[in-house]
Design an enzyme around this catalytic site. Structure first.
Site, short mmCIF file in Angstrom:
data_model
loop_
_atom_site.label_atom_id
_atom_site.label_comp_id
_atom_site.label_asym_id
_atom_site.label_seq_id
_atom_site.Cartn_x
_atom_site.Cartn_y
_atom_site.Cartn_z
N ALA A 126 31.74 -77.49 87.26
CA ALA A 126 30.33 -77.11 87.16
C ALA A 126 29.71 -77.25 88.53
O ALA A 126 30.04 -78.16 89.29
CB ALA A 126 29.60 -77.99 86.15
N ASP A 286 15.29 -83.55 82.52
CA ASP A 286 15.94 -82.31 82.97
C ASP A 286 16.80 -81.77 81.83
O ASP A 286 17.99 -81.53 81.98
CB ASP A 286 16.79 -82.59 84.22
CG ASP A 286 17.04 -81.33 85.04
OD1 ASP A 286 16.38 -80.31 84.78
OD2 ASP A 286 17.89 -81.37 85.94
#
Length: 523
Positions: A126, A286
């Site tokens: 990622a 987040d």
């Protein structure tokens, strides 16, 4: 000069990717559309608009990528093609080379990679705006081999972020001076908050500490999993944590095929958010889909998995109580109380007419009750509330900016999982229970218990301190303060007598119930 150069770079990138054309063509006025066609001459703007916007944000850097991540969750406000492209910013930002990541790790630990990990995958799994993640294995203190995820900061991030923040601060100062609502919106305070959170995100030790705190807070909830931190392998630019396995939360068909209850998953997300905000005052700020997975392992089936704790929000007890009272009043449709809370908190000028503010808030909120989430746009509610706030000079609270952003993330996630989720009714029982615990007898007993050691230490010294204080004060002040102390003592005595009387009555009632109820001592 650095800020000027960065400003020129931003304008150049915007022009290169045709962002000016996207803005101009969104207007209906013919001459603006004509201007857009003229401005696009000589440029290759054949790529889809969403792709151009995504690539421009990536080119502009991490702050703009963060902005795109937030926008990607608002499919009710964006065209689908744009939202789909911006969703790629969540975990598919172009990675930096694996060799650079290895060099960063070896520099941080001052030893070769082979002495740190038993295996390390140089291909990242990622890649985001601030860092990227590699899978690896390590041996723990007990000699067991553990699968881990290694987060490595992008090189050179601090310089880029500082340049962009300098521009943001400059623009905030312009807004405050030139825009009529500038001072009320507190743009410089908001910019300072953004500065703080972005710099916090560049310190991975701080992120690990935030993750550990959330892990402790959520331990008894059984709705969300937080990875374990490997503290011996954490440095400011490298973070090693337990590898978590699950299905990304936005892959709904995979989750449904695995047997996950999607509506329950949506409700659990709301519960997690409100628990972190109102119970703990410490929340994951987040929460876009790139940072959330769902476990399909038998032992933890259906639980959320939270990742990336670079941005967390905190609320004081005063903030929590004020927000909870506002939410509770909203759920009761008690708009007068909402208006009164705005006045009491100082969010509006003290001379504001409560009845007028109440009518304004009612006009915004009433149309949205008793409707499923798919028919409600929180963005439109916030927009209309902003219009109301301008009329009544509501002061923007910078400390709540992260909470507002996270609430938008939660709504966007809930919309993707279950369009029929009723955000308000899902949260209402939780908030009512929280209010009861915070304002009712439980809180009084808890505070008395917490303060008991302090009072026990203070009481023996009280006569001496009082005597010394009285000797140093003028006679008239002494008489006035003695009268005040006497009055306070009388009030305390009356309160104690009431408490004792209430306790005695409760005890007598309990004895009577035991004596005369069926099955009592004499039955």
């Amino acid at each position: 000069m650095t800020r000027f150069a960065r400003a020129v770079t931003i304008v150049w990138i915007a022009m290169r990717y045709g962002l000016d054309e996207l803005v101009l063509t969104s207007f209906q006025h013919p001459w603006l559309r004509l201007t857009a066609r003229v401005a696009s001459m000589g440029r290759d703007l054949s790529a889809p608009r969403g792709q151009r916007l995504r690539e421009a944000l990536q080119k502009l850097g991490p702050i703009f990528v963060k902005f795109g991540q937030v926008l990607s969750t608002r499919r009710d406000l964006l065209p689908l093609d744009v939202a789909d492209e911006l969703a790629l910013l969540q975990d598919q930002v172009p990675p930096f080379p694996g060799d650079v990541a290895v060099a960063t790790i070896e520099r941080a630990f001052r030893k070769p990679l082979d002495e740190i990990f038993t295996s390390f995958d140089r291909t990242p799994v990622a890649s985001a705006s601030i860092a990227q993640v590699h899978f690896a294995t390590v041996r723990d203190k007990n000699g067991r081999e553990r699968e881990v995820a290694v987060k490595v900061l992008r090189p050179g991030m601090l310089k880029v972020i500082d340049q962009d923040l300098a521009l943001i601060r400059m623009m905030a100062a312009w807004v405050e001076r030139l825009v009529p609502d500038g001072k009320r919106l507190k743009p410089r305070e908001v910019a300072a908050e953004f500065d703080k959170y972005l710099h916090d995100e560049l310190d991975l030790v701080r992120e690990a500490a935030s993750a550990a705190q959330l892990r402790r807070n959520m331990a008894g909830l059984d709705l969300v999993m937080i990875p374990e931190m490997f503290w011996d392998l954490i440095r400011p630019e490298v973070l090693v944590m337990e590898r978590m396995k699950g299905v990304p939360v936005n892959q709904i068909e995979r989750l449904r095929a695995a047997g996950v209850d999607i509506p329950k998953l949506a409700r659990d997300g709301v519960t997690i958010f409100f628990t972190q905000v109102f119970r703990d005052g410490f929340f994951h700020a987040d929460m876009h889909p790139g940072n959330i997975m769902v476990s399909v392992e038998p032992a933890t089936f259906g639980r959320y998995i939270s990742l990336d704790f670079g941005i967390v929000g905190t609320l004081t007890q005063v903030d929590k109580e004020y927000l909870a009272q506002n939410f509770a009043a909203f759920f009761r449709r008690d708009y007068k109380r909402v208006a009164e809370l705005h006045v009491e908190s100082g969010w509006v000028p003290p001379g504001t007419r409560v009845d007028e503010l109440e009518a304004g808030i009612r006009s915004v909120c009433e149309p949205y009750f008793d409707r499923p989430l798919k028919e409600i746009s929180l963005g439109m509610v916030l927009l209309r509330l902003f219009q109301i706030s301008r009329r009544f000079n509501v002061v923007i609270q910078p400390q709540l900016v992260l909470l507002q952003k996270t609430l938008l993330n939660v709504e966007g996630l809930g919309r993707q999982l279950d369009p029929d989720l009723d955000l308000w009714h899902t949260a209402k029982p939780f908030l009512e229970k929280w209010m009861h615990e915070q304002i009712g007898p439980k809180r009084l007993l808890r505070e008395l218990k917490e303060q008991a050691p302090y009072y026990a230490k203070m009481l023996p010294d009280l006569p001496r301190l009082l005597h010394g204080y009285l000797q140093q004060r003028p006679a008239e002040d002494l008489r006035r303060e003695l009268r005040a102390l006497t009055l306070a003592q009388q009030q305390t005595n009356r309160l104690l007598r009431r408490i004792v009387l209430a306790g005695a009555l409760a005890l007598l009632a309990l004895i009577a119930l035991m004596l005369w109820a069926p099955g009592g001592f004499y039955r």
